[in-house]
Design an enzyme around this catalytic site. Structure first.
Site, short mmCIF file in Angstrom:
data_model
loop_
_atom_site.label_atom_id
_atom_site.label_comp_id
_atom_site.label_asym_id
_atom_site.label_seq_id
_atom_site.Cartn_x
_atom_site.Cartn_y
_atom_site.Cartn_z
N ARG A 1 -5.22 0.54 6.47
CA ARG A 1 -4.40 0.36 5.27
C ARG A 1 -4.67 1.42 4.19
O ARG A 1 -5.64 2.16 4.25
CB ARG A 1 -4.60 -1.03 4.67
N ASP A 23 -15.02 -2.33 1.26
CA ASP A 23 -14.64 -3.75 1.34
C ASP A 23 -15.89 -4.64 1.40
O ASP A 23 -15.89 -5.74 0.85
CB ASP A 23 -13.77 -3.94 2.59
N TRP A 71 -1.48 -12.56 -11.36
CA TRP A 71 -2.54 -11.74 -10.73
C TRP A 71 -2.11 -10.29 -10.59
O TRP A 71 -1.00 -10.01 -10.18
CB TRP A 71 -2.83 -12.32 -9.35
N ASP A 90 -4.82 -3.64 -7.15
CA ASP A 90 -4.85 -2.18 -7.01
C ASP A 90 -3.73 -1.44 -7.75
O ASP A 90 -2.57 -1.81 -7.67
CB ASP A 90 -4.70 -1.77 -5.54
#
Ligand SMILES: *[C@@H]1O[C@H](CO)[C@@H](O)[C@H](O)[C@H]1NC(C)=O
Ligand SMILES: *[C@@H]1O[C@H](CO)[C@@H](O)[C@H](O)[C@H]1NC(C)=O
Ligand SMILES: *[C@@H]1O[C@H](CO)[C@@H](O)[C@H](O)[C@H]1NC(C)=O
Ligand SMILES: *[C@@H]1O[C@H](CO)[C@@H](O)[C@H](O)[C@H]1NC(C)=O
Length: 577
Positions: free
Chosen positions: A191, A279, A63, A66
């Protein structure tokens, strides 16, 4: 499959001393982190792996998401990315690392940043590079601490004489920024620090994505020394009802030139761009505006849309993007993650998930109202076997095969000439959502001016194809250009997400050239409309139109003829990792 790595274990124990025993007990997974040479021992088998890309960045397996901390150091491009070393689904996140001299061919290195301190023991999430005075890179990134709080950490290269920056050291002061009662930051919504910039007061600034209730926020911190960070009273920017802001990006663009600017640049000939990844919708948007340095706030230009129905880098699959300033060529370069459109089961079966878009140079359009993006020029060195399309008229209702290129791995650019705009369909005032309009008027819905464009990754007989096309509408005394990427016929496999994407392109077809460039790469179609004014990226999984059985066509299902000129090139396979 995972082989325990005594070397890495040793490395961890050096860092953590006795704490390693605790680490072993609760986070065994990292002890089993394979080294990159173990990861790369599997080879590409294109026949069995028809969705592997030939020139889009991806590791051999597992996987990725970002892009992180892109930078150039001593003439070498560094690219880091969120990576699960153990699986084709999200989890166990570390910063994988690759380097390149041309942004096309990449060499993998061992993971650069991985859980090793309490402040990142539950994961090393996204972050950005800042080049400090003297040319020294540092990383700010989000760590997940033992209470699963999101905190911000710093790492720096262990050996600045190593141009590959292979080892990174974390400072013992981490975390440098943490949520608390006093600062009222939500510990699960804090974040993705940006590249920091230096103000005229010699203080560094950085923003971190956050939210309060459903108001998205760019939480601002300042520091004199890059170590002690103080939260500003107000965010750099915020917008109601947008939800959590992930991966913010904030950078200057020149008003007069296509050249990129250092992130700290301010001044009269500069505008600022503010981008976030939402998000809630898994889409991004950006605005163009002014950075008021006295108040330390960003003010979007009048008329800016603060939601994903506003301006987007890409109107298809493209998320968690990040730019950096390439000081060697004075350009700003955009990286973005391209997710799968297949089921998790299919991802696990094929053993990998996620890729990166071709890095794009970006700059402010002449209008000052939007950005323009174009694949980095280096990608053109992969071109071979250029086929010039004979300048011809594409009659209404016709399909024209482009022969002589490797259609599964190609770079094609066509310009459409329209002599008569009278047949353009009238735009209904309710047609304000381009994606919806594209899904209602797909490639097989006949129109006046359009649909015309490309059928890519098409099987002989057109059982499968992805169509990327234009439609032109009349709206009072101007024309409106719609670009669509229609995946509904892309695969006989019914389980894929085949959402149709669309965007309006700010081109006047009466006076300007109308062109379409598509980078086709087995399971990716990355399209640039209006010379980079609107981009759409799609993931597709043909079952017939694979490798040598893929074909490329130009088509026109409108009633009006259009003139076409252009060329198509096969692209060589790059060393993508
Ligand atoms: C730092 O990197 C340089 C260049 O790769 C190397 O020659 C040198 O030995 C390294 N120093 C240390 C302390 O590892
Ligand atoms: C903090 O953020 C999380 C994740 O979005 C959310 O579930 C929670 O309700 C938030 N807490 C508060 C106090 O707003
Ligand atoms: C967030 O929502 C809560 C519950 O509705 C409310 O009490 C609080 O004042 C809100 N916070 C802000 C900053 O608006
Ligand atoms: C990635 O794609 C999958 C499958 O289409 C989808 O369920 C998921 O929401 C996507 N995630 C993002 C971040 O785009």
């Amino acid at each position: 499959m995972a082989i325990s790595s005594p070397l890495l274990y040793c490395f961890l124990s050096l860092w953590l001393g006795l704490a390693v025993h605790q680490l072993e007990a609760s986070h065994q997974v990292y002890r089993n982190l394979p080294t990159y040479s173990q990861l790369t021992s599997s080879h590409h088998h294109l026949v069995n792996e028809p969705y592997r890309t030939g020139y889009h960045f991806q590791p051999p397996k597992n996987w990725i998401n970002d892009p992180n901390g892109p930078l150039i150091y001593k003439g070498i491009y560094h690219f880091f990315y969120q990576y699960n070393p153990l699986d084709a689904v999200w989890g166990n996140i570390v910063w994988a690392h690759s380097t390149s001299t041309d942004l096309v061919n990449w060499t993998p290195h061992d993971a650069a940043i991985y859980p090793s301190q309490p402040s990142d023991i539950n994961g090393c999430w996204s972050g950005s590079a800042t080049i400090l005075p003297g040319g020294k890179p540092v990383m700010l990134y989000t760590g997940i601490d033992p209470q699963n709080r999101q905190v911000q950490n710093l790492a720096y290269p262990k050996n600045l004489s190593d141009p590959f920056l292979r080892e990174w050291t974390k400072i013992p002061q981490n975390p440098l920024m943490a949520p608390s009662q006093a600062n009222q930051i939500n510990a699960s919504s804090f974040r993705d620090p940006t590249t920091a910039w230096l103000g005229p007061d010699k203080k560094w600034r950085v923003i971190i994505g956050g939210k309060t209730n459903q108001t998205g926020e760019a939480i601002l911190y300042r520091s004199k020394d890059f170590l002690n960070w103080v939260k500003a009273k107000q965010p750099l920017h915020s917008a109601e009802k947008t939800g959590m802001w992930e991966c913010p990006d904030f950078f200057p663009v020149s008003i007069h030139s296509q050249n990129g600017l250092d992130t700290s640049k301010i001044g009269p000939n500069v505008k600022h761009v503010f981008k976030v990844s939402l998000d809630n919708t898994r889409r991004e948007y950006y605005t163009i505006g002014t950075y008021n340095i006295d108040k330390d706030i960003y003010i979007p230009d009048k008329g800016s849309v603060e939601s994903d129905s506003g301006l987007r880098y890409d109107y298809g699959k493209f998320y968690a993007s990040k730019t950096f300033f390439d000081s060697s060529k004075n350009r700003r370069i955009l990286w973005g993650w391209i997710n799968e459109s297949s089921t998790v089961e299919d991802d696990i079966k094929k053993g990998w998930s996620g890729l990166q878009a071709i890095p794009r140079t970006l700059w402010l359009d002449k209008s000052g109202k939007q950005l323009v993006q174009w694949p980095v020029v280096e990608i053109e060195k992969l071109r071979e076997k250029e086929v010039k399309l004979p300048s011809s008229v594409l009659k209404g209702g016709s399909v024209h095969e482009v022969l002589g290129v490797t259609a599964a791995q190609a770079d094609v650019e066509i310009t459409f000439g329209i002599s008569d705009l009278k047949k353009a369909e009238v735009l209904d005032p309710s047609w304000t959502n381009p994606q919806l309009l594209c899904s209602q008027k797909g490639a097989s819905v006949k129109g006046g001016l359009g649909p015309f464009g490309l059928l890519v990754l098409a099987s002989k007989g057109l059982k499968e194809y992805t169509s990327v096309f234009y439609r032109i509408f009349k709206d009072h005394n101007k024309h409106v250009v719609l670009l669509c990427s229609d995946q509904s016929r892309s695969s006989l496999n019914k389980d894929n997400d085949k959402t149709t994407y669309g965007a309006f392109v700010n081109v006047d077809p009466l006076h300007e050239k109308l062109s379409l460039r598509s980078l086709i790469d087995h399971s990716i179609v990355e399209s640039f409309g209006g010379e980079g004014k609107a981009c759409i990226t799609a993931r597709v999984y043909p079952t017939l139109a694979i490798n040598g059985d893929a074909h490329l066509y130009a088509f026109n299902y409108g009633t009006e003829d259009v003139k076409i000129t252009g060329s198509a090139c096969s692209l060589k396979t790059a060393k993508i990792n």
